[in-house]
Design a protein around this motif. Structure first.
Motif, PDB file in Angstrom:
ATOM      1  N   LEU A 109       6.952  24.028 -46.079  1.00  0.00           N
ATOM      2  CA  LEU A 109       6.566  23.911 -47.511  1.00  0.00           C
ATOM      3  C   LEU A 109       6.781  25.197 -48.385  1.00  0.00           C
ATOM      4  N   ARG A 110       6.786  26.303 -47.826  1.00  0.00           N
ATOM      5  CA  ARG A 110       7.092  27.479 -48.475  1.00  0.00           C
ATOM      6  C   ARG A 110       8.761  27.699 -48.800  1.00  0.00           C
ATOM      7  N   ALA A 111       9.558  27.139 -47.851  1.00  0.00           N
ATOM      8  CA  ALA A 111      11.074  27.204 -47.918  1.00  0.00           C
ATOM      9  C   ALA A 111      11.660  26.049 -48.597  1.00  0.00           C
ATOM     10  N   ASN A 112      10.785  25.009 -49.006  1.00  0.00           N
ATOM     11  CA  ASN A 112      11.529  23.747 -49.694  1.00  0.00           C
ATOM     12  C   ASN A 112      10.600  23.317 -50.484  1.00  0.00           C
ATOM     13  N   PRO A 113      10.898  23.657 -51.801  1.00  0.00           N
ATOM     14  CA  PRO A 113       9.789  23.311 -52.905  1.00  0.00           C
ATOM     15  C   PRO A 113      10.027  21.893 -53.388  1.00  0.00           C
ATOM     16  N   HIS A 114      11.224  21.185 -52.909  1.00  0.00           N
ATOM     17  CA  HIS A 114      11.057  19.898 -53.041  1.00  0.00           C
ATOM     18  C   HIS A 114      10.287  18.813 -51.893  1.00  0.00           C
ATOM     19  N   MET A 115       9.906  19.577 -50.858  1.00  0.00           N
ATOM     20  CA  MET A 115       8.939  18.983 -49.685  1.00  0.00           C
ATOM     21  C   MET A 115       7.692  18.993 -50.734  1.00  0.00           C
ATOM     22  N   LYS A 116       6.757  17.572 -50.456  1.00  0.00           N
ATOM     23  CA  LYS A 116       5.446  17.591 -51.209  1.00  0.00           C
ATOM     24  C   LYS A 116       4.563  17.340 -50.049  1.00  0.00           C
ATOM     25  N   PHE A 117       4.961  16.984 -48.921  1.00  0.00           N
ATOM     26  CA  PHE A 117       4.010  16.707 -47.983  1.00  0.00           C
ATOM     27  C   PHE A 117       4.418  16.792 -46.428  1.00  0.00           C
ATOM     28  N   CYS A 118       3.741  17.365 -45.523  1.00  0.00           N
ATOM     29  CA  CYS A 118       4.042  17.396 -44.083  1.00  0.00           C
ATOM     30  C   CYS A 118       2.970  17.476 -43.215  1.00  0.00           C
ATOM     31  N   ASN A 119       3.089  16.663 -41.974  1.00  0.00           N
ATOM     32  CA  ASN A 119       1.969  16.503 -40.997  1.00  0.00           C
ATOM     33  C   ASN A 119       2.519  16.261 -39.939  1.00  0.00           C
ATOM     34  N   PHE A 120       1.829  16.470 -38.611  1.00  0.00           N
ATOM     35  CA  PHE A 120       2.750  16.519 -37.547  1.00  0.00           C
ATOM     36  C   PHE A 120       1.865  15.396 -36.419  1.00  0.00           C
ATOM     37  N   GLN A 121       1.013  14.691 -36.812  1.00  0.00           N
ATOM     38  CA  GLN A 121       0.338  13.600 -36.079  1.00  0.00           C
ATOM     39  C   GLN A 121       1.080  12.313 -35.674  1.00  0.00           C
ATOM     40  N   ARG A 122       0.607  11.674 -34.682  1.00  0.00           N
ATOM     41  CA  ARG A 122       1.541  10.317 -34.651  1.00  0.00           C
ATOM     42  C   ARG A 122       0.941   9.288 -35.306  1.00  0.00           C
ATOM     43  N   GLY A 123       1.823   8.139 -35.461  1.00  0.00           N
ATOM     44  CA  GLY A 123       1.445   7.006 -36.581  1.00  0.00           C
ATOM     45  C   GLY A 123       2.830   6.103 -37.070  1.00  0.00           C
ATOM     46  N   TYR A 124       2.328   5.676 -38.536  1.00  0.00           N
ATOM     47  CA  TYR A 124       3.427   4.823 -38.987  1.00  0.00           C
ATOM     48  C   TYR A 124       3.210   5.051 -40.361  1.00  0.00           C
ATOM     49  N   ASN A 125       4.046   4.356 -41.168  1.00  0.00           N
ATOM     50  CA  ASN A 125       4.005   4.197 -42.621  1.00  0.00           C
ATOM     51  C   ASN A 125       3.535   3.029 -42.974  1.00  0.00           C
ATOM     52  N   ARG A 126       2.833   2.645 -44.008  1.00  0.00           N
ATOM     53  CA  ARG A 126       2.481   1.316 -44.533  1.00  0.00           C
ATOM     54  C   ARG A 126       2.854   1.473 -46.249  1.00  0.00           C
ATOM     55  N   VAL A 127       3.947   0.841 -46.422  1.00  0.00           N
ATOM     56  CA  VAL A 127       4.371   0.675 -47.815  1.00  0.00           C
ATOM     57  C   VAL A 127       3.876  -0.589 -48.694  1.00  0.00           C
ATOM     58  N   THR A 128       3.609  -0.375 -49.918  1.00  0.00           N
ATOM     59  CA  THR A 128       3.203  -1.454 -50.582  1.00  0.00           C
ATOM     60  C   THR A 128       4.092  -1.310 -51.993  1.00  0.00           C
ATOM     61  N   VAL A 129       4.844  -2.406 -52.296  1.00  0.00           N
ATOM     62  CA  VAL A 129       5.946  -2.687 -53.401  1.00  0.00           C
ATOM     63  C   VAL A 129       5.319  -3.592 -54.052  1.00  0.00           C
ATOM     64  N   THR A 130       5.440  -3.193 -55.450  1.00  0.00           N
ATOM     65  CA  THR A 130       5.430  -4.257 -56.809  1.00  0.00           C
ATOM     66  C   THR A 130       6.278  -3.922 -57.584  1.00  0.00           C
ATOM     67  N   PRO A 131       6.522  -4.867 -58.605  1.00  0.00           N
ATOM     68  CA  PRO A 131       7.809  -4.499 -59.780  1.00  0.00           C
ATOM     69  C   PRO A 131       7.520  -3.011 -60.303  1.00  0.00           C
ATOM     70  N   ASP A 132       6.463  -2.667 -60.167  1.00  0.00           N
ATOM     71  CA  ASP A 132       6.082  -1.310 -61.167  1.00  0.00           C
ATOM     72  C   ASP A 132       5.763  -0.029 -60.282  1.00  0.00           C
ATOM     73  N   ARG A 133       5.752  -0.411 -58.949  1.00  0.00           N
ATOM     74  CA  ARG A 133       5.376   1.058 -58.183  1.00  0.00           C
ATOM     75  C   ARG A 133       5.585   0.668 -56.617  1.00  0.00           C
ATOM     76  N   LEU A 134       5.772   1.682 -55.999  1.00  0.00           N
ATOM     77  CA  LEU A 134       5.909   1.708 -54.370  1.00  0.00           C
ATOM     78  C   LEU A 134       4.820   2.729 -54.128  1.00  0.00           C
ATOM     79  N   VAL A 135       3.955   2.453 -53.222  1.00  0.00           N
ATOM     80  CA  VAL A 135       2.947   3.294 -52.518  1.00  0.00           C
ATOM     81  C   VAL A 135       3.094   3.205 -50.999  1.00  0.00           C
ATOM     82  N   THR A 136       3.268   4.611 -50.663  1.00  0.00           N
ATOM     83  CA  THR A 136       3.192   4.749 -49.120  1.00  0.00           C
ATOM     84  C   THR A 136       2.015   5.439 -48.658  1.00  0.00           C
ATOM     85  N   ASP A 137       1.540   5.140 -47.422  1.00  0.00           N
ATOM     86  CA  ASP A 137       0.455   5.611 -46.799  1.00  0.00           C
ATOM     87  C   ASP A 137       0.981   6.153 -45.711  1.00  0.00           C
TER      88      ASP A 137
END
Length: 525
Positions: free
Chosen positions: A465-493
């Protein structure tokens, strides 16, 4: 058949004989099956121990999958099946009780393809759910659910998909898949490392039972790869995730060997290593991968080669462009080498051409290894990159992202696996230029199980996070991504579990981000 695989690929004609009879046997009415009589050899047990799956949906079709195995871990890799072709009947219905069967037919499970079937069912209606099942003799498979893509030119109001990667069986339990199966998703993207080619010292299955000795060595042969897939696919949570949604698969390195590139094994650097040995290993690995995933006949391997880069449209809402960053990759000759390629020239041109030709609102690229720049050291005088990612191919990366910007792709979202970590990063056309525009967003999803339990944050993440200003989030747990897409927005959980070293972990959303239509880059949701 030699243990290392076939000496040549099955022809398309022979393939259709094994799995394509199906689409012609259309029947209507509850409970009806293909009426052609086939002799079915007596089996010693239940043949659907590896579950069912579907994949690569189009507006009017989907590919279905199952692989017969009454003894999944039989040492010869043949699943305890008799040495003959087996008729496998299937049904597709508009309801889960199969009161309204709309398609039915027969595919043939053959020893040459590991007793797998891949019937491609056509004539379906766009944008709707279907249920499917198989039958061998008087044995019924579990029921799977799938969904066709929307009609071309339409703008659906909603798309919900998940993406996952890196599911080392020996790394931990597949509890994340238990939760993913309950998400009511339209699609699942799997971004690679579906299997791992060795056990890394672990010697029990997910129930704690000892594995046979022949399952503990590194896999190099067709028999070995078939057994590895059988072990992974025996997990009920992975089966449930496949049965719940259509999948779109690509691969990374562990489906063959850790760290391989193009035609080269890491062992090829040794003076006495014959490159033909690795070609034979690829042949075996790709055949086993085809046998065990819901892939269409266009993804059937031809010897040691397979084509998995492809596009799957979801109406005018989204286009999924699945990449192959292994088969065509050149050796690493320095980050600024203009001839170094991650994709190979033809695939890179194909990707870039798609930026202009796709009418989709959201262009979603399925990618194996991180594309955004990632410096591991916050010291300005020290630069530390990951070698096995796009940071080793910066000229091609800059070209791809510059083209996306110049072709006015406002909604570029790259979804990535491999790293066993969650990242969210801006994609920029030139990371060396602070004024370079943001051209898209990369969502790097963590592993299902690889890396064991993980942690919410590690010291290395603070460095990122300190070295990469374009990185907005990082985390090191296990899991997956859920993505919801509409014509107006894309949300990732970013969906995470606290542990995989034991079963029954709860699921939670660690962070959510939103990308607004027409504005590259993501913000907290």
């Amino acid at each position: 058949m030699p243990e290392t695989g076939r000496s040549r690929a099955l022809s398309r004609r022979r393939f259709l004989g094994y799995s394509g009879a199906a689409a012609t046997g259309v029947l209507l009415g509850a409970g009806q099956w293909d009426t052609i009589a086939y002799s079915t050899p007596l089996l010693s047990g239940y043949p659907f121990t590896l579950g069912v799956a579907s994949g690569d949906p189009t507006p009017d079709s989907v590919v279905l999958w199952t692989r017969l195995a009454v003894e999944p871990l039989a040492p010869d890799g043949n699943g305890g099946m008799p040495p003959c072709r087996m008729p496998v009947l299937y049904q597709v219905a508009t309801d889960e009780n199969f009161a309204h069967v709309v398609k039915a037919g027969t595919a043939f499970a053959a020893p040459e393809l590991g007793y797998s079937v891949h019937p491609e069912v056509y004539g379906l209606q766009p944008g709707r759910h279907y249920w499917y099942r198989f039958r061998v003799g008087n044995q019924l498979s579990p029921v799977g659910r799938t969904r066709t893509a929307p009609a071309p030119g339409t703008m659906p109001s909603l798309l919900r998909f998940g993406f996952a990667s890196c599911q080392s069986y020996h790394g931990g339990h597949y509890t994340a898949y238990q939760h993913l199966a309950e998400e009511d998703l339209d699609l699942v993207l799997h971004l690679g490392d579906y299997i791992y080619e060795e056990s890394y010292g672990f010697s029990t299955d997910h129930d704690g039972k000892p594995l046979p000795e022949y399952m503990l060595d590194e896999v190099t042969t067709l028999t070995g790869y078939r057994l590895q897939y059988a072990l992974y696919k025996s997990d009920p949570h992975l089966q449930a995730a496949h049965a719940a949604s259509a999948w779109i698969n690509t691969f990374d390195d562990h489906e063959v060997e850790d760290g391989w590139v193009a035609g080269a094994s890491k062992a090829d650097t040794e003076p006495d290593q014959d490159p033909a040995v690795f070609r034979q290993r690829k042949l075996a690995a790709f055949q086993a991968m085809y046998e065990n995933l819901p892939l269409r006949h266009t993804q059937m391997p031809a010897g040691p080669d397979i084509r998995v880069h492809r596009r799957v449209d979801y109406g005018n809402l989204a286009n999924f462009t699945m990449l192959d960053t292994r088969q065509y990759r050149s050796a690493r000759n320095g980050r600024e080498d203009p001839n170094a390629t991650m994709l190979g020239g033809k695939q890179a041109d194909w990707l870039i051409d798609g930026f202009s030709t796709s009418p989709a609102r959201w262009q979603i690229v399925g990618n194996q290894v991180p594309m955004a720049q990632l410096d591991r050291n916050p010291d300005e005088n020290v630069v530390s990159w990951f070698a096995d990612c796009w940071d080793a191919y910066t000229v091609e990366r800059d070209r791809v992202l510059t083209e996306a910007h110049e072709r006015e792709v406002d909604n570029l979202v790259v979804v990535t696996g491999d790293r066993h970590s969650n990242y969210l990063m801006d994609l920029k056309a030139d990371y060396d230029n602070p004024d370079s525009p943001v051209v898209g967003t990369e969502l790097v999803g963590t592993s299902i199980s690889s890396g064991r339990d993980g942690a919410d944050m590690l010291p290395v993440g603070e460095n990122y996070l300190r070295a990469n200003p374009h990185m907005k989030f990082c985390n090191f747990q296990r899991g997956y991504n859920r993505v919801t897409v509409t014509p107006d927005r894309l949300v990732t959980d970013f969906r995470v579990v606290p542990y995989v070293s034991r079963p029954d972990a709860p699921i939670s959303t660690r962070a959510s981000f939103v990308v607004e239509n027409g504005r590259p880059g993501a913000d907290p949701a």
